[in-house]
Design a protein around this motif. Structure first.
Motif, mmCIF file in Angstrom:
data_model
loop_
_atom_site.group_PDB
_atom_site.id
_atom_site.type_symbol
_atom_site.label_atom_id
_atom_site.label_comp_id
_atom_site.label_asym_id
_atom_site.label_seq_id
_atom_site.Cartn_x
_atom_site.Cartn_y
_atom_site.Cartn_z
ATOM 1 N N TYR A 153 0.867 -1.175 0.000
ATOM 2 C CA TYR A 153 0.000 0.000 0.000
ATOM 3 C C TYR A 153 0.907 1.229 0.000
ATOM 4 C CZ TYR A 153 -4.241 -2.660 1.214
ATOM 5 O OH TYR A 153 -5.303 -3.514 1.202
ATOM 6 N N GLY A 154 0.523 2.268 -0.700
ATOM 7 C CA GLY A 154 1.349 3.467 -0.724
ATOM 8 C C GLY A 154 0.538 4.729 -0.937
ATOM 9 N N VAL A 155 0.891 5.769 -0.204
ATOM 10 C CA VAL A 155 0.256 7.084 -0.357
ATOM 11 C C VAL A 155 1.339 8.147 -0.311
ATOM 12 C CG1 VAL A 155 -1.963 6.412 0.631
ATOM 13 C CG2 VAL A 155 -0.176 7.296 2.112
ATOM 14 N N PRO A 156 1.112 9.300 -0.976
ATOM 15 C CA PRO A 156 2.082 10.393 -0.892
ATOM 16 C C PRO A 156 1.909 11.166 0.401
ATOM 17 C CG PRO A 156 0.273 11.005 -2.326
ATOM 18 C CD PRO A 156 0.022 9.590 -1.921
ATOM 19 N N ILE A 157 3.022 11.719 0.894
ATOM 20 C CA ILE A 157 2.998 12.621 2.065
ATOM 21 C C ILE A 157 3.271 14.024 1.548
ATOM 22 C CG2 ILE A 157 4.087 13.168 4.248
ATOM 23 C CD1 ILE A 157 4.759 10.235 4.536
ATOM 24 N N ILE A 158 2.231 14.859 1.595
ATOM 25 C CA ILE A 158 2.280 16.164 0.933
ATOM 26 C C ILE A 158 2.585 17.262 1.952
ATOM 27 C CG2 ILE A 158 0.963 17.778 -0.458
ATOM 28 C CD1 ILE A 158 0.108 15.458 -1.945
ATOM 29 N N LEU A 159 3.587 18.077 1.638
ATOM 30 C CA LEU A 159 3.943 19.223 2.466
ATOM 31 C C LEU A 159 3.945 20.464 1.589
ATOM 32 C CD1 LEU A 159 4.985 20.473 5.070
ATOM 33 C CD2 LEU A 159 7.278 19.881 4.381
ATOM 34 N N ASP A 160 3.034 21.411 1.937
ATOM 35 C CA ASP A 160 2.921 22.661 1.167
ATOM 36 C C ASP A 160 2.728 22.386 -0.323
ATOM 37 O OD1 ASP A 160 5.436 24.220 3.253
ATOM 38 O OD2 ASP A 160 3.257 24.087 3.509
ATOM 39 N N LYS A 161 1.761 21.509 -0.607
ATOM 40 C CA LYS A 161 1.382 21.149 -1.976
ATOM 41 C C LYS A 161 2.496 20.424 -2.740
ATOM 42 C CE LYS A 161 -1.929 24.977 -2.382
ATOM 43 N NZ LYS A 161 -2.369 26.130 -3.162
ATOM 44 N N THR A 162 3.487 19.963 -2.035
ATOM 45 C CA THR A 162 4.597 19.234 -2.664
ATOM 46 C C THR A 162 4.782 17.899 -1.959
ATOM 47 O OG1 THR A 162 5.695 21.310 -3.188
ATOM 48 C CG2 THR A 162 7.043 19.297 -3.275
ATOM 49 N N THR A 163 4.972 16.869 -2.756
ATOM 50 C CA THR A 163 5.174 15.542 -2.149
ATOM 51 C C THR A 163 6.544 15.503 -1.496
ATOM 52 O OG1 THR A 163 3.766 14.493 -3.793
ATOM 53 C CG2 THR A 163 5.279 13.070 -2.574
ATOM 54 N N ARG A 164 6.545 15.446 -0.168
ATOM 55 C CA ARG A 164 7.806 15.394 0.577
ATOM 56 C C ARG A 164 8.403 13.999 0.539
ATOM 57 N NH1 ARG A 164 8.633 16.305 7.092
ATOM 58 N NH2 ARG A 164 10.734 15.503 7.203
ATOM 59 N N ALA A 165 7.557 13.019 0.723
ATOM 60 C CA ALA A 165 7.984 11.619 0.763
ATOM 61 C C ALA A 165 6.750 10.777 0.485
ATOM 62 C CB ALA A 165 8.593 11.261 2.119
ATOM 63 N N ILE A 166 6.906 9.457 0.528
ATOM 64 C CA ILE A 166 5.743 8.581 0.412
ATOM 65 C C ILE A 166 5.750 7.609 1.569
ATOM 66 C CG2 ILE A 166 5.698 8.774 -2.104
ATOM 67 C CD1 ILE A 166 6.744 5.892 -2.201
ATOM 68 N N LEU A 167 4.547 7.144 1.893
ATOM 69 C CA LEU A 167 4.368 6.179 2.973
ATOM 70 C C LEU A 167 3.990 4.838 2.359
ATOM 71 C CD1 LEU A 167 4.125 5.646 6.013
ATOM 72 C CD2 LEU A 167 1.739 6.323 5.851
ATOM 73 N N LEU A 168 4.786 3.798 2.623
ATOM 74 C CA LEU A 168 4.519 2.458 2.127
ATOM 75 C C LEU A 168 4.239 1.528 3.296
ATOM 76 C CD1 LEU A 168 7.305 1.920 -0.562
ATOM 77 C CD2 LEU A 168 4.927 2.515 -0.945
ATOM 78 N N ALA A 169 3.307 0.601 3.083
ATOM 79 C CA ALA A 169 3.024 -0.429 4.083
ATOM 80 C C ALA A 169 2.994 -1.774 3.370
ATOM 81 C CB ALA A 169 1.696 -0.165 4.776
ATOM 82 N N ARG A 170 3.626 -2.787 3.967
ATOM 83 C CA ARG A 170 3.735 -4.098 3.320
ATOM 84 C C ARG A 170 3.005 -5.156 4.134
ATOM 85 N NH1 ARG A 170 6.901 -8.832 3.162
ATOM 86 N NH2 ARG A 170 7.978 -8.256 5.075
ATOM 87 N N THR A 171 2.273 -6.032 3.409
ATOM 88 C CA THR A 171 1.645 -7.194 4.031
ATOM 89 C C THR A 171 1.842 -8.387 3.113
ATOM 90 O OG1 THR A 171 -0.384 -8.015 5.050
ATOM 91 C CG2 THR A 171 -0.624 -6.743 3.020
ATOM 92 N N THR A 172 1.281 -9.538 3.459
ATOM 93 C CA THR A 172 1.406 -10.738 2.641
ATOM 94 C C THR A 172 0.017 -11.180 2.184
ATOM 95 O OG1 THR A 172 1.194 -12.259 4.498
ATOM 96 C CG2 THR A 172 3.404 -11.445 3.972
ATOM 97 N N PRO A 173 -0.046 -12.016 1.103
ATOM 98 C CA PRO A 173 -1.359 -12.497 0.661
ATOM 99 C C PRO A 173 -2.115 -13.227 1.761
ATOM 100 C CG PRO A 173 0.283 -12.900 -1.041
ATOM 101 C CD PRO A 173 1.021 -12.388 0.148
ATOM 102 N N GLN A 174 -1.423 -13.974 2.617
ATOM 103 C CA GLN A 174 -2.113 -14.721 3.673
ATOM 104 C C GLN A 174 -2.737 -13.775 4.700
ATOM 105 O OE1 GLN A 174 1.046 -15.317 2.678
ATOM 106 N NE2 GLN A 174 0.567 -17.114 1.405
ATOM 107 N N ILE A 175 -1.949 -12.768 5.148
ATOM 108 C CA ILE A 175 -2.483 -11.803 6.123
ATOM 109 C C ILE A 175 -3.614 -10.995 5.504
ATOM 110 C CG2 ILE A 175 -1.915 -9.771 7.494
ATOM 111 C CD1 ILE A 175 0.902 -10.882 7.786
ATOM 112 N N LEU A 176 -3.425 -10.595 4.229
ATOM 113 C CA LEU A 176 -4.441 -9.796 3.557
ATOM 114 C C LEU A 176 -5.730 -10.585 3.395
ATOM 115 C CD1 LEU A 176 -4.882 -7.024 2.262
ATOM 116 C CD2 LEU A 176 -4.215 -8.013 0.078
ATOM 117 N N ALA A 177 -5.615 -11.889 3.090
ATOM 118 C CA ALA A 177 -6.811 -12.723 2.943
ATOM 119 C C ALA A 177 -7.561 -12.832 4.251
ATOM 120 C CB ALA A 177 -6.414 -14.110 2.445
ATOM 121 N N ASN A 178 -6.824 -13.009 5.335
ATOM 122 C CA ASN A 178 -7.465 -13.118 6.652
ATOM 123 C C ASN A 178 -8.210 -11.836 7.003
ATOM 124 O OD1 ASN A 178 -7.859 -14.591 9.209
ATOM 125 N ND2 ASN A 178 -6.675 -12.905 10.045
ATOM 126 N N TYR A 179 -7.624 -10.697 6.594
ATOM 127 C CA TYR A 179 -8.258 -9.405 6.890
ATOM 128 C C TYR A 179 -9.444 -9.135 5.956
ATOM 129 C CZ TYR A 179 -8.929 -4.344 6.874
ATOM 130 O OH TYR A 179 -9.479 -3.097 6.908
#
Length: 744
Positions: A153-179
C-alpha cells in the motif's frame, strides 16, 4: 399348457408393465431430479452471484480501508519532523496487525522503516514514481527480494502542496486474505483474490482438492474471463470426489483485481433452500453487523487518533503536532518581527525525576504548564514538546517586559516553596528567537530558539531564570564548527595541521633554550585558522588526541633532521590535552613515535595546563611520574591563569613552571605588590628545583625585571612570534648574543 402360456404372457406383461412403470418411475424421478437439480443449480448460481457481489463490495471496502487510513494519517502527519516516530506510531496503532513493515521513502531513495530488512526500490520503482506523482498504490509483487510474496500500500505525504515523501506499508497475501475475506465469504465457499495478471493476491484455501487437469481447466477459464473483461462470470466443475461446484469471477477495484469464489451444488433442494436462506440471512446479518462494527471502530479509532495527535498526554494541553499546525496558521503572511518563538526548560529537571520518580516529574510538568498559561496572553500558543521542554509563540515584546514576565513567572512557579522546610527551586532557562517573517521553516525557527536556550544555560546567575535572545553569530559559529568537523579527518590526512615553533630564550645566558610547538590549521578552503577556532571544538569531540600525536610526530621529524645533519638538537615542548589523561596508557602512543624516529627523550617536554594539574593531584602526580619514567620532562603551563594553589605545587613533581602572561599584563610587574608576587613564585619554584619560564613577554622592561629576579627562560613576542619550520630554522641560524643584547 395354455394357462401356462397365458400365465407366462401375463407374467411377462406384468413384468413388462412393471418394467415400464419402473422405467416411467425412474424417468419421472430422473426428470424430477434433473428438474430439481437444474432449479437448484439455477438458484445456486443466482445465489452465488448475489453473494459474490455483496462479498466483492465488502472485500473492496476492506481492501481500500487501509489506504484511506494511511492517507488520513499521512495528511495529519504531513509535517512531522521525525519519520521514524511516524512509522512506529502507525505500526503501533495497527490493531488488526495487517502490516508487517511500514516504510517512509524520500525522493532520494532514503528509507526509514520499522523493519530491519532492506530491499531495493528499483524492483518497484515504476510504482514508487506513480505514488510520488500523487497516485495511491495497492499492488501485489511476487519478485521483490524480501523472501516472500508481498502486497504494498502506498500514499504520498504532501507538504505545502509538494510531495515530501511517500508512505509504504507491506503485508502478505495470507495476512491480507485473513483481513479481507474473514467473515465476508460464507456458504461453505472457498475464495481468493487475483490480479489482472492472474497472480494470487489473497486466498482462504489452496486448490489441492482439484486434479491437475481440473486446475488447468479452471486456470484457463479464469484467464479467459480476465482477457474478456466481461464482469461477473460462472463456470461449473467437478472436484476429485465427483462433487459439483460453481466457480465465479467478480471484478473489484475497477477491474484490476478479481474475487474468485467456489461453492458446492447441493443435491437436496429443500436443504439447499434452507441452507441458502440461512446463509443468506447470516451473510446479511454478518455483513450488517460488520458494517456497524467497522463504523464504530473507525469512529472510536478516529477519536483516539485525534486525541493522540492533538493532546499532550501529560499536561492535557495541545500536543506539539497541533502546536505546529496552529503556529503555521499564525505565521502565514505575518509581518517581520511580530512574533517571537520561545524555547524553555527547567535546569537539572532530571533530578526531580530521580528524587520524586516519574509521578513527581509529571506533576511538576503540569504545574509548569498551568503557570505558563496563567502568564501568557490569550492568543499566545504553548505546548510541551518533550520531557521538560516547552515551546511558546507570543507577540514580540521589549526586553523590559520580557524580564518582567520571567521574573513574575519564575517567582510564582516556585511559590510552592514558601511553607516548605526542605526547598528545591525550579530554575528557568529560555531562548528567544524573533521571527523575521514567514519565509523560514518552523524547524529553522525552533532550532534558533534552541540555540539561544543553550546560550542561556551557559550564563551564571543567582536568579531563578536566565534567557538569551538568538544571535546570528552563534549560528554561524556552530555552522562553521560543523563544517570543520566534516573536514577534520581529511585535513589531517592532507597534512593541513602545521607545526609552528616559538623560541624560548635563556634570559641569564642569552642562548636559545628551546621552543614550544604549536599547531596551526592551514586550510585550502578557509585559509589560516587560529587555534582558538578549532582547539576547543577538537577537545570536545576527542579529535585533539590525533592532533597532539600528529604534532608530536612533526616535532620528532624536526629533531631527527637536525640530528642526522649533525646539528645540535633543542628542547621542544608540546601541549598535552586533558582528554589524554582519561586513558592511563596514553603515553604509549607518544613513546612509539619517539622510538620510531630514535629521538633522545631528554629533548621532549610535555606541557600540562594549570587547571588540569590541580584538578586531581593524586592522578597528576602518577601521570608525571610516568612521563619521567619514559625520560621526558614535564612543565605546568599557564600557572596563574586560574585559581592556583602554591601549597599544591609541592605535590606536583613537574620540572618546569610556566608563568602565565596574565602576570605581565600592561607591565603589571612594575606595581610593587605584583612584583613581590612574581618574585615569590619564582623563588618558590627555585626551592622546588623547578625551572621557570615566563610566557607572553613583549617589552624590554619585563625582560630586565625577570633577569634581575633570576627567572630562567622567557618566551614571547619580544623575541619572536610562533614561526613556521623554515622560518624557525633561519631564526636558529641567525640568533646571536648581539641580537639578545639589543632586545635587552
Amino acid at each position: 399348457m395354455l394357462f401356462s402360456v397365458e400365465t407366462n404372457k401375463i407374467r411377462t406383461l406384468a413384468w413388462s408393465c412393471m418394467g415400464v412403470l419402473f422405467f416411467l418411475q425412474v424417468l419421472l424421478i430422473g426428470i424430477n431430479y434433473f428438474t430439481n437439480k437444474n432449479l437448484v443449480e439455477k438458484k445456486t448460481k443466482h445465489s452465488l452471484e448475489l453473494v459474490s457481489i455483496v462479498a466483492a463490495q465488502a472485500a473492496e471496502t476492506r481492501i481500500t480501508d487501509p489506504l484511506n487510513y494511511m492517507a488520513m494519517i499521512a495528511k495529519s502527519y504531513a509535517k512531522t519532523e521525525s519519520p521514524i516516530d511516524f512509522v512506529n506510531l502507525i505500526k503501533k496503532n495497527d490493531d488488526k496487525s495487517l502490516f508487517l513493515d511500514i516504510y517512509w521513502v524520500e525522493k532520494d531513495g532514503t528509507i526509514v522503516s520499522t523493519s530491519e530488512i532492506d530491499f531495493e526500490l528499483s524492483e518497484i520503482q515504476e510504482y514508487i514514481s506513480e505514488v510520488f506523482a500523487g497516485t495511491p498504490l495497492i499492488k501485489y509483487f511476487n519478485n521483490i527480494p524480501l523472501g516472500q510474496e508481498s502486497v504494498f500500500y502506498g500514499v504520498p505525504i504532501i507538504l505545502d502542496k509538494t510531495t515530501r515523501a511517500i508512505l509504504l506499508a507491506r503485508t502478505t497475501p495470507q495476512i491480507l486474505a485473513n483481513y479481507i475475506l474473514k467473515d465476508v465469504i460464507k456458504l461453505d465457499t472457498d475464495a481468493f483474490i487475483i490480479n489482472h495478471n492472474g497472480d494470487l493476491v489473497a486466498s482462504t484455501v489452496s486448490l489441492k482438492d482439484m486434479s491437475n487437469e481440473q486446475q488447468k481447466i479452471q486456470k484457463d477459464w479464469i484467464k479467459e474471463q480476465l482477457e474478456k473483461e466481461t464482469g461477473f462470470a460462472v463456470i461449473k466443475y467437478k472436484n476429485n470426489h465427483g462433487k459439483d461446484f460453481f466457480l465465479s469471477c467478480t471484478p473489484i477495484r475497477d477491474n484490476r483485481w478479481y474475487l474468485i469464489t467456489s461453492i458446492e451444488i447441493l443435491d437436496e433442494y429443500i436443504a439447499l433452500s434452507i441452507i441458502f436462506a440461512m446463509v443468506a440471512f447470516l451473510v446479511i446479518i454478518t455483513f450488517g453487523a460488520m458494517i456497524i462494527v467497522i463504523i464504530n471502530r473507525n469512529t472510536n479509532y478516529r477519536y483516539a487518533l485525534e486525541k493522540t495527535l492533538y493532546t499532550d498526554p501529560v499536561t492535557g494541553g495541545i500536543s506539539y503536532t497541533n502546536f505546529e499546525r496552529l503556529v503555521r496558521e499564525k505565521l502565514k503572511d505575518t509581518k517581520p518581527n511580530v512574533y517571537s518563538f520561545i524555547s524553555l526548560d527547567i535546569h537539572n529537571f532530571k533530578l526531580i525525576n530521580d528524587i520524586h520518580g516519574g509521578g513527581g516529574g509529571n506533576a511538576t510538568l503540569v504545574h509548569i504548564h498551568s503557570m505558563l498559561r496563567k502568564y501568557l496572553d490569550k492568543d499566545d500558543l504553548m505546548c510541551r514538546v518533550d520531557a521538560d521542554l516547552f515551546n511558546i509563540l507570543t507577540k514580540t515584546k521589549p526586553i523590559e517586559e520580557i524580564n518582567a514576565f520571567f521574573e513574575k513567572f519564575a517567582t510564582d512557579l516556585n511559590s510552592f516553596n514558601d511553607k516548605k522546610k526542605d526547598k528545591y527551586f525550579l530554575k528557568i532557562k529560555a531562548g528567544i528567537y524573533i521571527i523575521p517573517g514567514d519565509q523560514q521553516s518552523l524547524m529553522a525557527i525552533r532550532d534558533r530558539s534552541n540555540i539561544a536556550r543553550k546560550m542561556a544555560k551557559n550564563q551564571h546567575t543567582t536568579k531563578l531564570y536566565t534567557f538569551a535572545i538568538f544571535d546570528e553569530s552563534e549560528l554561524l559559529r556552530q555552522t562553521r564548527e560543523r563544517e570543520f568537523e566534516n573536514t577534520m579527518e581529511q585535513s589531517l590526512k592532507n597534512h593541513e595541521f602545521k607545526m609552528y615553533l616559538q623560541p624560548k630564550i635563556n634570559i641569564q645566558t642569552g642562548k636559545i633554550a628551546g621552543a614550544e610547538a604549536l599547531v596551526r590549521w592551514d586550510s585550502p578552503v578557509y585559509g589560516m585558522i587560529q587555534p582558538n577556532s578549532f582547539i576547543p571544538m577538537f577537545e570536545r569531540n576527542g579529535f585533539i588526541i590525533q592532533i597532539d600525536l600528529d604534532l608530536f610526530k612533526q616535532v620528532c621529524i624536526f629533531l631527527k633532521e637536525r640530528i642526522d645533519n649533525n646539528l645540535e638538537p633543542i628542547n621542544i615542548s608540546v601541549n598535552l590535552s586533558r582528554i589524554h589523561l582519561y586513558n592511563p596508557n596514553f603515553l604509549d602512543e607518544f613513546i612509539k613515535i619517539q622510538k620510531q624516529y630514535d629521538i633522545p627523550s631528554k629533548y621532549l617536554e610535555f606541557e600540562i595546563t594549570e587547571s588540569v594539574a590541580f584538578e586531581q593531584l593524586d592522578a597528576m602526580e602518577e601521570c608525571i611520574n610516568k612521563i619521567h619514567d619514559a625520560g621526558f620532562t614535564c612543565s605546568i603551563d599557564d600557572f596563574g591563569s586560574g585559581y592556583s594553589s602554591l601549597n599544591s605545587l609541592g605535590d606536583i613533581p613537574a620540572d618546569v613552571l610556566k608563568l602565565d602572561k596574565t602576570f605581565f599584563k600592561v607591565d603589571s610587574h612594575q606595581k610593587i605588590r605584583n612584583k613581590h608576587i612574581i618574585t615569590s613564585v619564582i623563588s618558590l619554584a627555585k626551592q622546588l628545583d623547578m625551572k621557570v619560564v615566563a610566557e607572553g613577554i613583549e617589552t624590554s622592561s619585563q625582560a630586565h625585571f625577570l633577569q634581575n629576579i633570576e627567572c630562567d627562560i622567557i618566551q614571547g613576542f619580544i623575541y619572536s612570534r610562533p614561526l613556521p619550520v623554515a622560518a624557525f630554522k633561519e631564526f636558529l641560524e641567525t640568533w646571536s648574543d648581539d641580537i639578545f643584547c639589543q632586545t635587552m
